[in-house]
Design an enzyme around this catalytic site. Structure first.
Site: not given
Length: 381
Positions: A44, A127, A145
DNA sequence: AAACCGTGGTC
DNA sequence: TGACCAAGGTT
């Protein structure tokens, strides 16, 4: 949460269409093969503002170099930066590294499991916290996002009246994503919405004809975004200073004194206080951006942020390098074999690679160096 | 809130 | 060729 004016039936339909589509059309990506929260975390962070195609390769290399939170926490920062070299936004690896050290020191090396706690770690914003919590721990929290924003913006038809990127829009998108959320499979739902944005609901030419949400989509493809400022351009020049050093062969079978040629390149470390790419290594900068054609070794364009750099590279001898270059940070003559394993800027890596001076990728170089160190340790011990 | 932080693929 | 921009976070 603000009530949406959508019928439950529409919500359910959108959710079901999305999940059914994701079931058969999701991409096989490396981080989807792992259930390790640490691996999800790394993916991520690496994916922040970075394309999937680029991350696919680098993610695997990074995990081989730093397989666990513990391994990452123990590594020197320069090694972590080296593994990130070329990916940009170097605050990410720094914060990832610091966060890993925090987790080891304060959480027994175990990643926090809720989005609220994850959010407190450096480099983890709204996020990333939601992504890790939903994908790795099944928490029912929606991610927002760029993809999700665009997809829901189009589906809901919020083009007029709300400024793109505004906090208000972001909040509305988050609320809608929360209503659509599949509580049975939060991680898959979040990835499905992002996957749709990345592969179907594209920024410029969306593939509405194959979109599972098109029947319930308000705009079916319209999506304007604010114009960006034009790119600036600048000319800079760097020195490619090379030398050959002759070393006595030492170690095993050193009875016959033989000289070994070692090619070295002069690198300069950007100051820790630099706003851009601090502590990363680059080629020394030339005083004059104008390089005579006959001395030009290479011309490359390198875009950083809003600036197009037209970069000229000139080969410079060891004797002349001091006079021709600007004084910057600390300099080191580095054997080419080791240079690839350093925290090079993307530009330095591009130039050295294009000049065929770097034999290997950063991860390979790092791995090779580690092997060499181990052999040296073994020899010493 | 708005500016800043990198890079390379893509069309 | 050059403009666009990607699974954002921090200040």
């Amino acid at each position: 949460m603000a009530r949406l004016e959508w019928e439950t039936a529409k919500i359910v339909r959108l959710r079901r269409m999305l999940m059914a589509w994701y079931e058969h059309s999701h991409r096989d990506l490396p981080w989807r093969e792992s259930r390790d929260p640490y691996a999800i975390w790394v993916s991520e962070v690496m994916l922040q503002q970075t394309r999937v195609a680029v991350v696919e390769e680098r993610f695997k290399e990074f995990l081989e170099l730093f397989p666990t939170v513990d391994a990452l926490a123990r590594a020197p920062e320069q090694e972590v930066l080296a593994a990130w070299s070329g990916l940009g936004y170097y605050r990410r690896p720094r914060m990832l590294h610091r966060a890993a050290q925090f987790v080891v020191a304060n959480c027994a090396g175990v990643l926090p499991q809720s989005s609220a706690e994850l959010r407190l770690l450096p480099g983890i914003g709204a996020y990333t916290a939601a992504a890790i919590a939903s994908i790795a721990f099944g928490e029912c929290v929606a991610v927002v996002d760029g993809n999700v924003e665009r997809v829901l913006y189009r589906v809901a038809g919020w083009e007029t009246g709300v400024r793109a990127g505004s906090a208000a829009l972001k909040r509305k998108v988050g609320e809608l994503a929360g209503e659509l959320m599949d509580a049975e499979r939060p991680g898959d739902f979040n990835q499905a919405l992002m996957e749709l944005g990345a592969t179907v609901c594209l920024p410029r030419n969306p593939l509405c004809l194959v979109c599972p949400l098109s029947t319930d989509c308000y705009t079916r493809g319209e999506h304007r975004r604010p114009p960006r400022p034009p790119m600036l351009s600048r000319e800079i020049a760097h020195a490619l200073a090379l030398r050959t050093k002759y070393e006595r062969e030492t170690g095993r079978g050193a009875s016959k004194a033989r000289a070994r040629a070692v090619r070295e390149v002069l690198l300069e470390q950007r100051p820790a206080s630099a706003t851009v790419m601090p502590t990363m290594w680059e080629l020394p900068q030339l005083r004059e951006a104008a390089v005579p054609d006959r001395e030009l070794c290479m011309a490359v364009r390198h875009a950083i942020m809003q600036v197009n750099y037209y970069v000229r590279i000139r080969t410079v001898t060891e004797e002349k390098v001091a006079a021709l270059t600007l004084a910057g940070g600390a300099r080191r003559w580095v054997p080419l074999r080791e240079a690839g394993a350093m925290a090079l800027t993307g530009l330095a890596r591009k130039v050295l690679t294009r000049a065929r001076l770097l034999p290997t990728e950063p991860a390979d170089a790092l791995a090779a160096m580690r092997t060499t160190e181990q052999e040296a340790d073994a020899d010493a011990g």
